[in-house]
Design an enzyme around this catalytic site. Structure first.
Site, PDB file in Angstrom:
ATOM      1  N   ALA A   1       4.393 -12.834   7.610  1.00 15.79           N
ATOM      2  CA  ALA A   1       3.793 -11.817   6.753  1.00 15.79           C
ATOM      3  C   ALA A   1       2.269 -11.806   6.808  1.00 15.79           C
ATOM      4  O   ALA A   1       1.653 -10.756   6.621  1.00 15.79           O
ATOM      5  CB  ALA A   1       4.269 -11.997   5.316  1.00 15.79           C
TER       6      ALA A   1
ATOM      7  N   ASN B   1       3.702 -13.435  -5.669  1.00 15.70           N
ATOM      8  CA  ASN B   1       4.193 -14.758  -5.317  1.00 15.70           C
ATOM      9  C   ASN B   1       3.834 -15.829  -6.339  1.00 15.70           C
ATOM     10  O   ASN B   1       4.461 -16.862  -6.409  1.00 15.70           O
ATOM     11  CB  ASN B   1       3.682 -15.168  -3.941  1.00 15.70           C
ATOM     12  CG  ASN B   1       2.187 -14.980  -3.800  1.00 15.70           C
ATOM     13  OD1 ASN B   1       1.681 -13.860  -3.928  1.00 15.70           O
ATOM     14  ND2 ASN B   1       1.458 -16.055  -3.566  1.00 15.70           N
TER      15      ASN B   1
ATOM     16  N   GLN C   1       8.047 -11.241  -0.947  1.00 18.92           N
ATOM     17  CA  GLN C   1       8.816 -11.940  -1.991  1.00 18.92           C
ATOM     18  C   GLN C   1      10.054 -11.163  -2.424  1.00 18.92           C
ATOM     19  O   GLN C   1      10.857 -11.692  -3.189  1.00 18.92           O
ATOM     20  CB  GLN C   1       7.920 -12.200  -3.219  1.00 18.92           C
ATOM     21  CG  GLN C   1       6.831 -13.227  -2.992  1.00 18.92           C
ATOM     22  CD  GLN C   1       7.349 -14.659  -2.986  1.00 18.92           C
ATOM     23  OE1 GLN C   1       8.422 -14.968  -3.493  1.00 18.92           O
ATOM     24  NE2 GLN C   1       6.581 -15.558  -2.391  1.00 18.92           N
TER      25      GLN C   1
ATOM     26  N   ALA D   1      10.586 -14.263   7.420  1.00 12.96           N
ATOM     27  CA  ALA D   1      11.929 -14.859   7.368  1.00 12.96           C
ATOM     28  C   ALA D   1      11.991 -16.093   6.470  1.00 12.96           C
ATOM     29  O   ALA D   1      13.005 -16.335   5.825  1.00 12.96           O
ATOM     30  CB  ALA D   1      12.385 -15.229   8.784  1.00 12.96           C
ATOM     31  N   HIS D   2      10.887 -16.855   6.406  1.00 12.16           N
ATOM     32  CA  HIS D   2      11.012 -18.174   5.766  1.00 12.16           C
ATOM     33  C   HIS D   2      11.074 -18.136   4.244  1.00 12.16           C
ATOM     34  O   HIS D   2      11.288 -19.167   3.616  1.00 12.16           O
ATOM     35  CB  HIS D   2       9.911 -19.124   6.260  1.00 12.16           C
ATOM     36  CG  HIS D   2       8.545 -18.905   5.681  1.00 12.16           C
ATOM     37  ND1 HIS D   2       8.102 -19.590   4.576  1.00 12.16           N
ATOM     38  CD2 HIS D   2       7.522 -18.109   6.059  1.00 12.16           C
ATOM     39  CE1 HIS D   2       6.851 -19.216   4.309  1.00 12.16           C
ATOM     40  NE2 HIS D   2       6.478 -18.314   5.198  1.00 12.16           N
TER      41      HIS D   2
ATOM     42  N   THR E   1       5.439 -12.554  24.056  1.00 12.16           N
ATOM     43  CA  THR E   1       6.858 -12.842  24.252  1.00 12.16           C
ATOM     44  C   THR E   1       7.533 -13.050  22.905  1.00 12.16           C
ATOM     45  O   THR E   1       7.030 -13.795  22.064  1.00 12.16           O
ATOM     46  CB  THR E   1       7.017 -14.107  25.126  1.00 12.16           C
ATOM     47  OG1 THR E   1       6.404 -13.841  26.381  1.00 12.16           O
ATOM     48  CG2 THR E   1       8.479 -14.468  25.331  1.00 12.16           C
TER      49      THR E   1
ATOM     50  N   CYS F   1      -6.857 -31.653 -13.945  1.00 17.35           N
ATOM     51  CA  CYS F   1      -7.304 -32.940 -13.403  1.00 17.35           C
ATOM     52  C   CYS F   1      -6.493 -33.446 -12.222  1.00 17.35           C
ATOM     53  O   CYS F   1      -7.025 -34.057 -11.317  1.00 17.35           O
ATOM     54  CB  CYS F   1      -7.270 -34.014 -14.479  1.00 17.35           C
ATOM     55  SG  CYS F   1      -8.191 -33.561 -15.932  1.00 17.35           S
TER      56      CYS F   1
HETATM   57  C1  PLP Z   1       4.411 -16.175   1.740  1.00 17.14           C
HETATM   58  C2  PLP Z   1       3.678 -14.926   1.535  1.00 17.14           C
HETATM   59  C3  PLP Z   1       2.852 -14.401   2.532  1.00 17.14           C
HETATM   60  C4  PLP Z   1       2.585 -15.123   3.824  1.00 17.14           C
HETATM   61  O1  PLP Z   1       3.700 -15.098   4.655  1.00 17.14           O
HETATM   62  P1  PLP Z   1       3.725 -15.988   6.005  1.00 17.14           P
HETATM   63  O2  PLP Z   1       4.940 -15.519   6.700  1.00 17.14           O
HETATM   64  O3  PLP Z   1       3.840 -17.399   5.509  1.00 17.14           O
HETATM   65  O4  PLP Z   1       2.491 -15.737   6.760  1.00 17.14           O
HETATM   66  C5  PLP Z   1       2.233 -13.194   2.299  1.00 17.14           C
HETATM   67  N1  PLP Z   1       2.413 -12.540   1.149  1.00 17.14           N
HETATM   68  C6  PLP Z   1       3.199 -13.012   0.157  1.00 17.14           C
HETATM   69  C7  PLP Z   1       3.363 -12.223  -1.092  1.00 17.14           C
HETATM   70  C8  PLP Z   1       3.854 -14.219   0.317  1.00 17.14           C
HETATM   71  O5  PLP Z   1       4.616 -14.685  -0.667  1.00 17.14           O
END
Ligand code: PLP
Length: 378
Positions: free
Chosen positions: A73, A153, A181, A202-203, A239, A329
């Protein structure tokens, strides 16, 4: 129960077993380059990529040609914003966003300032909501893009993407949304929401890290940020990460088919946490109220701020629980985040905890988390 308990699903998610199984053959057996046409290895990889593209498009009601694969993203946000500006520079140099966006949007806008872009930051209320009439007023004849995220997020706030889409379409301005999200977590439809570009990764949906996509509506085109070979309709060379793309498609397919169950599961566990924290009295909620306004908040997110000693005690009690914390802290980042500051949480005496709940979270894990916090305050 396995320790530590993972409650940071807004940061990343484990790969679902069904996703990993789908990916495996594409590492060693079907390892071809999707751009190698004319032999079986390339053809096998290409057909897997095209089938994944169709699955991902279908999940958001787009066409396969509208999906551009990226590394995630962050890259998708860069491609959308920089690519739109470089495409539309003749039209104007004005971009509209909000201060609660992800850094991948804010830093991209900032970097374009060096090329003459002027950014308007809409105001947000104490829950992180924008005001639609302020958006409508901010759009002028120089505006090349409105970029506003779907789900926040940090604090879980959902923007009304459809209303924003309607406003932008009416004014003839491209609308990009960072929907990292929300896609696969709550319903998302590019046709209903009138979105021109959307960033995915994807993650965050039980897929692998390092693969994502940008939806670019037919009729929109962005200037590539990575040149070399003209892959992905000329919008992103390189690629393709074939196993990653196969996993991404499996992840979104599973997420869409399990969506109702995942939403009910996460909402139930998130609400249990909030009902406990609320009962302590010293806890301030960040973002919309999950009990009274569940439709305005991500189902799997809870963010709270706690002041003074209680904050330190509660954060300290969670040493066996992986949550995202911003503490006065104990944490390396002692400052409230840019998102918290924008919604008025500027007090440096606050400890902020973000709980991210997921498909694999259990009732027992939430029991344990609540018990840790309960004994700390007692
Ligand atoms: C995690 C996140 C990203 C970044 O995504 P990546 O695939 O880790 O680069 C961008 N925007 C939001 C709202 C996210 O939660």
């Amino acid at each position: 129960m396995n320790f530590p308990i993972y409650l940071d699903y807004n940061a990343t998610t484990p790969v679902d077993e069904r996703v990993f199984d789908a990916m495996k053959p594409f590492y060693m057996e079907h390892f071809g380059n999707a751009a190698s046409s004319g032999h079986a290895f390339g053809d096998r990889a290409k057909s897997a990529v095209e089938s994944a593209r169709a699955t991902i498009a279908n999940a958001i009601n787009a066409s396969p040609e509208e999906i551009i694969f990226t590394s995630g993203a962050t890259e998708s946000n860069n491609l959308a914003i920089k690519g739109a500006y470089r495409m539309l520079a003749q039209k104007g140099n004005h971009c509209i966003t909000a201060p609660t966006e992800h850094k991948a949007v804010l830093d991209t806008c900032k970097s374009l300032e060096k090329e003459g872009v002027k950014t308007t930051f809409l105001s947000v209320d104490n829950d992180g909501n924008i005001n639609l009439s302020e958006l409508a007023d901010a759009i002028d004849e120089h505006t090349f893009l409105v970029t506003l995220m779907h789900g926040n997020n940090e604090i879980g706030t959902l923007h009304d993407i459809q209303k924003i889409g309607e406003c932008c379409r009416e004014k003839g301005v491209w609308f990009h949304t960072d929907s990292t999200q929300t896609i696969g977590k709550i319903p998302f439809d590019v046709q209903i929401m009138l979105v021109d570009m959307a960033s995915l990764t994807a993650h965050k949906i039980y897929g692998p890290k390092g693969v994502g996509a940008l939806y670019v509506r037919k009729g929109c085109k962005v200037i590539p940020q990575i040149d070399g070979g003209g892959h992905e309709s000329g919008m992103r060379s390189g690629t393709l990460n074939v196993p990653g793309i196969v996993g991404f498609a499996k992840a979104i397919e599973v997420a869409v088919s399990d969506m109702e169950r995942d939403i009910a599961h996460c909402t139930h566990l998130r609400n249990r946490l909030w009902e406990f924290l609320k009962s302590l009295g010293c806890v301030t909620l960040n973002g919309p109220n999950p009990l009274t306004h569940p439709q305005n908040r991500l189902p799997n997110n809870l963010s709270v701020s706690i002041s003074g000693d209680n904050g330190e005690l509660i954060a300290g009690s969670l040493f066996n629980v992986a949550v995202s914390s911003r503490s006065a802290c104990t944490s390396a980042s002692s400052e409230p985040s840019h998102v918290l500051r924008s919604i008025g949480r500027t007090d440096s005496n606050l400890t902020t905890l973000r709980f991210g709940i997921g498909r694999m979270t259990t009732d027992e894990e939430i029991d344990y988390t609540i018990e840790c916090m309960r004994s700390a305050v007692e």
